[in-house]
Design a protein around this motif. Structure first.
Motif, mmCIF file in Angstrom:
data_model
loop_
_atom_site.group_PDB
_atom_site.id
_atom_site.type_symbol
_atom_site.label_atom_id
_atom_site.label_comp_id
_atom_site.label_asym_id
_atom_site.label_seq_id
_atom_site.Cartn_x
_atom_site.Cartn_y
_atom_site.Cartn_z
ATOM 1 N N ASP A 172 3.293 -11.985 -10.719
ATOM 2 C CA ASP A 172 3.300 -10.794 -9.862
ATOM 3 C C ASP A 172 1.890 -10.403 -9.425
ATOM 4 O O ASP A 172 1.716 -9.390 -8.751
ATOM 5 C CB ASP A 172 3.954 -9.628 -10.620
ATOM 6 N N ALA A 173 0.895 -11.202 -9.795
ATOM 7 C CA ALA A 173 -0.493 -10.862 -9.462
ATOM 8 C C ALA A 173 -0.785 -11.210 -8.007
ATOM 9 O O ALA A 173 -0.205 -12.153 -7.451
ATOM 10 C CB ALA A 173 -1.447 -11.602 -10.387
ATOM 11 N N PRO A 174 -1.684 -10.472 -7.367
ATOM 12 C CA PRO A 174 -2.007 -10.729 -5.960
ATOM 13 C C PRO A 174 -2.630 -12.108 -5.777
ATOM 14 O O PRO A 174 -3.477 -12.529 -6.560
ATOM 15 C CB PRO A 174 -3.002 -9.620 -5.614
ATOM 16 N N LEU A 222 -5.801 -10.383 -15.946
ATOM 17 C CA LEU A 222 -4.909 -9.658 -15.045
ATOM 18 C C LEU A 222 -5.648 -8.551 -14.308
ATOM 19 O O LEU A 222 -5.443 -8.347 -13.103
ATOM 20 C CB LEU A 222 -3.738 -9.077 -15.845
ATOM 21 N N GLN A 256 -6.034 -8.179 -10.314
ATOM 22 C CA GLN A 256 -5.554 -6.958 -9.668
ATOM 23 C C GLN A 256 -6.661 -6.290 -8.883
ATOM 24 O O GLN A 256 -6.426 -5.638 -7.851
ATOM 25 C CB GLN A 256 -4.997 -5.990 -10.710
ATOM 26 N N ARG A 282 -6.640 -7.140 -5.333
ATOM 27 C CA ARG A 282 -5.678 -6.400 -4.505
ATOM 28 C C ARG A 282 -6.303 -5.086 -4.053
ATOM 29 O O ARG A 282 -6.182 -4.684 -2.890
ATOM 30 C CB ARG A 282 -4.413 -6.141 -5.287
#
Length: 365
Positions: free
Chosen positions: A292-294, A355, A359, A362
């Motif tokens: 789900d990470a950019p 993470l 993030q 993003r």
């Protein structure tokens, strides 16, 4: 060391090596005594030597360490060759089995680079059967590897399982079938450096019934002894004897052996098992979060202590991680992995830093 010429494996060994006795070091003579004047060592210890006895050459293959490793992996001591990590065993196998310019080595890239390095240094032809990248992740085309081994006259087939850097494990039954097909033709070497993290059992117990199967293990990963450089080859005793004769006289420094023995004590093994479970749990947590990470396009399933991740812009992701003091493995130079990074599983707070760094990309966007 005496070598049994009755073993079918001897046909795979270079003819000029089959009767090679190697260097008969002072510690291989098997003599005992209390005054040691046979190895031109210093009779005095170095002033910095705090009880190691480092003035004396070490045992080339310490019996207590071989026995402990044999117990750990479920084989006989005579099936264990201890060396400087798995790398030394890889190099010894290529040198002892492959005649330069004649006997090939088969690998399945992208994979651990030392198989190719050892083949190149020996002048052994390298035959590559690329991994297949499918919906479920990477997998080995074992049928193609077997055909390539037969057609090229290969003496060695290296398979990494769990595979580095791609993460997949090859089913035991499939590896055994490959070894049976290549019996009398090639040695199938299964590199289980990350075996402790896998759901799949080791092939070590199959060696006695399938002599052209060998297994690589190491204390560098799950056992947290990377700096000690202790690994081993599990193989038919006749092959172990050949490789011992090709090995350097004193490959195992005394401090490393002592650290390995302490690290294989029951309390240490219990702690290792707990940490393996912690890594497996963190591996799954990180896999889900990274998906789900950019900028992440794909996270591959893994049976090792790492994850292979594809990015929209792997270079930018690598740079963001470095800015956060997080160092991962850049895989972009590897075949089929021009957009990928390999991320080892760290402590929970280290994985959180990975993470957070991604993030941050993003937020910057």
């Amino acid at each position: 060391m005496n070598i049994s010429n009755e073993s079918p494996l001897m046909e795979l060994v270079r003819p000029d090596i089959r009767g090679f006795a190697g260097y008969n070091s002072a510690r291989r003579e098997g003599v005992t005594g209390s005054i040691w004047l046979n190895a031109n060592e210093s009779a005095w210890r170095n002033p910095a030597d705090a009880g190691l006895g480092a003035n004396r050459y070490p045992d080339p293959q310490p019996a207590v360490l071989r026995q402990r490793l044999a117990t750990l992996y479920g084989v006989r001591p005579e099936e264990v060759l201890v060396g400087r990590g798995s790398d030394e065993a890889i190099d010894l196998l290529v040198r002892a089995l492959c005649r330069p310019g004649q006997d090939a080595v088969v690998i399945a890239p992208p994979v651990f680079g030392m198989y190719a390095v050892s083949a190149r240094l020996q002048g052994a032809p390298l035959v590559e059967v690329p991994l297949r990248d499918g919906a479920g992740g990477f997998d080995c085309d074992l049928e193609a590897m077997a055909s390539a081994a037969v057609s090229s006259g290969a003496k060695l087939v290296f398979i990494c399982s769990p595979a580095n850097p791609t993460g997949q494990a090859v089913p035991v039954a499939d590896l055994l079938a490959l070894a049976r097909r290549l019996a009398g033709r090639a040695l199938v070497v299964v590199d289980e450096a990350y075996g402790e993290y896998s759901d799949q059992p080791s092939l070590a117990a199959e060696i006695a019934g399938q002599p052209n199967l060998a297994v690589l293990r190491t204390l560098s990963k799950a056992h947290a002894l990377a700096a000690a450089r202790i690994g081993c080859l599990l193989a038919d005793p006749a092959l172990v004897a050949v490789l011992r004769n090709c090995q350097a006289p004193y490959p195992l420094p005394t401090p490393c052996v002592q650290l390995a023995l302490a690290g294989l004590s029951e309390p240490a093994l219990a702690a290792t098992r707990e940490r393996v479970q912690a890594v497996r749990a963190e591996r799954e947590r990180l896999r889900v979060a990274l998906a789900d990470a950019p900028g992440v396009r794909r996270v591959y399933p893994s049976q090792g202590n790492y994850l292979l991740v594809r990015f929209d812009d792997a270079g930018a992701a690598f740079a963001r991680l470095l800015e956060a003091s997080v160092v991962v493995r850049d895989m972009r130079a590897s075949p089929q992995l021009g957009d990928a990074l390999r991320i080892s599983i760290g402590r929970p707070e280290e994985n959180d830093a990975v993470l957070a760094a991604l993030q941050a990309g993003r937020a910057a966007a």
